[in-house]
Scaffold this motif. Structure first.
Motif, mmCIF file in Angstrom:
data_model
loop_
_atom_site.group_PDB
_atom_site.id
_atom_site.type_symbol
_atom_site.label_atom_id
_atom_site.label_comp_id
_atom_site.label_asym_id
_atom_site.label_seq_id
_atom_site.Cartn_x
_atom_site.Cartn_y
_atom_site.Cartn_z
ATOM 1 N N SER A 15 0.676 -1.174 0.127
ATOM 2 C CA SER A 15 0.227 -0.455 -0.200
ATOM 3 C C SER A 15 0.826 1.484 -0.113
ATOM 4 O O SER A 15 2.197 1.543 0.839
ATOM 5 C CB SER A 15 -0.918 0.115 1.416
ATOM 6 O OG SER A 15 -1.965 -1.141 1.388
ATOM 7 N N ALA A 16 0.425 2.612 -0.241
ATOM 8 C CA ALA A 16 1.006 4.081 -0.643
ATOM 9 C C ALA A 16 0.454 4.566 -0.740
ATOM 10 O O ALA A 16 -0.782 4.495 -1.481
ATOM 11 C CB ALA A 16 2.221 3.173 -2.033
ATOM 12 N N VAL A 17 0.789 5.959 -0.152
ATOM 13 C CA VAL A 17 -0.427 7.146 -0.653
ATOM 14 C C VAL A 17 0.687 8.354 -0.596
ATOM 15 O O VAL A 17 1.492 8.404 -0.628
ATOM 16 C CB VAL A 17 -0.838 7.202 1.263
ATOM 17 C CG1 VAL A 17 -0.753 7.192 1.758
ATOM 18 C CG2 VAL A 17 -2.306 8.458 0.680
ATOM 19 N N ALA A 18 0.455 9.277 -1.832
ATOM 20 C CA ALA A 18 0.519 10.112 -1.844
ATOM 21 C C ALA A 18 0.468 10.886 -2.459
ATOM 22 O O ALA A 18 -0.861 11.329 -2.741
ATOM 23 C CB ALA A 18 2.038 9.413 -3.335
ATOM 24 N N GLY A 19 1.116 12.702 -2.404
ATOM 25 C CA GLY A 19 -0.038 14.007 -2.098
ATOM 26 C C GLY A 19 0.107 15.291 -2.154
ATOM 27 O O GLY A 19 1.328 15.367 -1.357
ATOM 28 N N LEU A 20 0.130 15.872 -2.579
ATOM 29 C CA LEU A 20 -0.519 17.374 -1.819
ATOM 30 C C LEU A 20 -1.432 17.384 -0.692
ATOM 31 O O LEU A 20 -2.674 17.511 -0.890
ATOM 32 C CB LEU A 20 -0.281 17.892 -3.171
ATOM 33 C CG LEU A 20 1.157 17.934 -3.765
ATOM 34 C CD1 LEU A 20 0.814 18.670 -4.981
ATOM 35 C CD2 LEU A 20 2.308 18.172 -3.133
ATOM 36 N N ALA A 21 -0.935 18.618 0.277
ATOM 37 C CA ALA A 21 -1.864 18.642 1.160
ATOM 38 C C ALA A 21 -1.535 19.937 1.598
ATOM 39 O O ALA A 21 -0.482 20.371 2.442
ATOM 40 C CB ALA A 21 -2.167 18.108 2.560
#
Length: 490
Positions: free
Chosen positions: A331-337
């Motif tokens: 599992s992986a999560v990536a992004g901008l916040a």
């Protein structure tokens, strides 16, 4: 450092490739004989392919109906593939089975989702136990996150699912060919039934005319005081029976014509076939290229369909057994916040997290064991269905070989009986007109002559049908190599 990196890569490759649990598939044996028991008609004895020592290269071709050299039959058969709705349904089922392969293949790649969200939040400074020093006029919540989930096929569950889908698609393709063969055979059977009805109708028309003349003869003799009234009533009864039989044949002929129309994709009202009676004695039937029992397993689409379902059932055993082992996923999560549109899409707002997950069912109250037992039982049932379909195929070939052989002899015997009955009728008519015999003798031989003539036509029909059914039993020229291969199903 280099050795550590190599070890990590090796472990990664092991995780990605994994192993496959469950039984390896092998086609079960089927009870077969070196050759068919029934020798078939005389014409087959000279053809290679019906004996173990003469396997022969001559085989049935796809357009097997051309063997009968009937242009109208050929024209009707050519309409089946493009217009028959049952075949279109089978084709749609095959396309659905092909699409199911893509569903299974989708599990071989990660699932990636995106979830953007925009919001703002202000906390009340008057809520209990709130630190007023942390109060703000509102905080923005702007995020754009990408989630990745991937199940590592460590035990071959996904690979077996893909293989099972491919095998089911191949079974569906074989089902489609079985439907095609059956529809073409049904049309040929209905066509020969219709032509037989034409012959019966022509015979009964001639018989009605003859019986009308006979009735007139008895009336004339009765009016002249030579014959009793019973001769008239007997002659009239025989005539009315022939007229009723002719009407019954007309009903059957209409039904055959309607069935042919539907098989060619037309409403019954759109097809009219002119009368074209079969001739007697029976025509020379086309000799059917032979095959050995072992070859039949590769030439029958219904047997091939059962074999492919059996292979798919074997894959389900492996899938069920894979449930006993841990599930490994990544599992992986990536992004901008960010807190506002101004800092949301900037490099410092990036975030990410990645890691593997291993899960193992510790207690399921026998669920996995039950599923495994079900898969094994389903496989055993598929094996039995495969063997039974092969045995049924052998029986169909033997039945129709015997029918063709015996009907060939019966046709000759029946034709001779018909000629004898016709001759006897002529003799007793002469004796009746000469006052030597009663009209009962004439009626007896009229009945016998009509029955023999109708049997002549019926045997001819049965011979043609047995030839069609033998071709169908041999697979109609189909071969297992025609099944779509794995590359074509991707």
């Amino acid at each position: 450092m280099k050795s550590t990196l190599t070890g990590i890569v090796s472990i990664g490759l092991l995780i990605l490739t994994g192993c496959t649990v469950g039984p390896k598939y092998a086609v079960p044996s089927v009870p077969t004989a070196p050759a068919f028991k029934e020798p078939g008609p005389e014409a087959f004895k000279e053809m290679a392919g019906w004996k173990t020592a003469q396997p022969g290269d001559q085989v049935l071709r796809g357009k097997w109906w051309e063997l009968f050299q009937d242009l109208e039959l050929t024209a009707l058969e050519e309409q089946v593939d493009g217009a028959n709705q049952t075949l279109k349904q089978a084709q749609a089922n095959f396309q659905a089975a092909r699409s199911a392969i893509r569903v299974s293949r989708s599990n071989q790649a990660p699932t990636i989702t995106a979830g953007p969200s925009v919001g703002a939040e202000r906390l009340s400074v008057n809520q209990p136990y709130f630190n007023k020093a942390a109060a703000t006029e509102g905080t923005g919540n702007f995020s754009l996150l990408f989630d990745l989930n991937y199940e590592v096929d460590f035990w071959g569950r996904v690979r077996r699912s893909v293989t099972s889908s491919i095998e089911r698609a191949q079974a569906s393709a074989a089902d489609m060919e079985t439907a095609r063969l059956s529809l073409h055979a049904d049309l040929a059977l209905d066509y020969f039934d219709l032509r037989s009805a034409d012959a019966q109708e022509m015979l009964l028309t001639e018989t009605v005319h003859a019986y009308q003349d006979a009735l007139q003869l008895t009336l004339d003799r009765y009016d002249g005081g030579v014959a009793p009234e019973s001769d008239v009533t007997q002659a009239r009864t025989l005539l009315q029976g022939a007229q009723a039989a002719k009407t019954d044949v007309a009903v059957a002929r209409a039904q055959y014509e309607h069935a042919i129309a539907v098989l060619t994709g037309k409403p019954p009202a759109a097809l009219t076939l002119a009368a074209s009676p079969l001739t007697t004695p029976a025509p020379t039937l086309p000799a059917v290229p032979g095959a050995l029992p072992s070859q039949l397993l590769e030439r029958r689409p219904d047997i091939a369909a059962e074999e492919r379902r059996m292979a798919a059932a074997n894959e389900q055993i492996g899938i069920a057994q894979a449930a006993f082992y841990p599930t490994v996923s990544l599992s992986a999560v990536a992004g901008l916040a960010g807190t506002s549109p101004l800092n949301w899409l900037t490099w410092p707002s990036r975030l990410w997290a990645v890691g593997p997950t291993l899960s193992q069912t510790l207690f399921d109250h026998g669920l996995r064991k039950a599923n495994s037992d079900i898969a094994v039982a389903n496989y055993d049932a598929a094996v039995a269905a495969y063997r039974q379909s092969a045995l049924n195929a052998f029986q169909e070939v033997e039945d129709n070989l015997a029918a063709l052989r015996e009907l060939e002899t019966e046709a000759q015997q029946q034709h001779e009986a018909t000629e004898s009955a016709d001759r006897s009728l002529e003799l007793f008519k002469i004796r009746y007109e000469g006052g030597v015999d009663t009209y009962l003798q004439v009626i007896t031989w009229q009945t016998a002559a009509l029955q023999d003539a109708r049997s002549d036509i019926d045997i001819m029909r049965r011979r043609l049908e047995a030839d069609v059914l033998l071709i169908k039993a041999l697979g109609g020229g189909w071969n297992v190599s025609s099944l779509p291969q794995v590359a074509a199903l991707k």
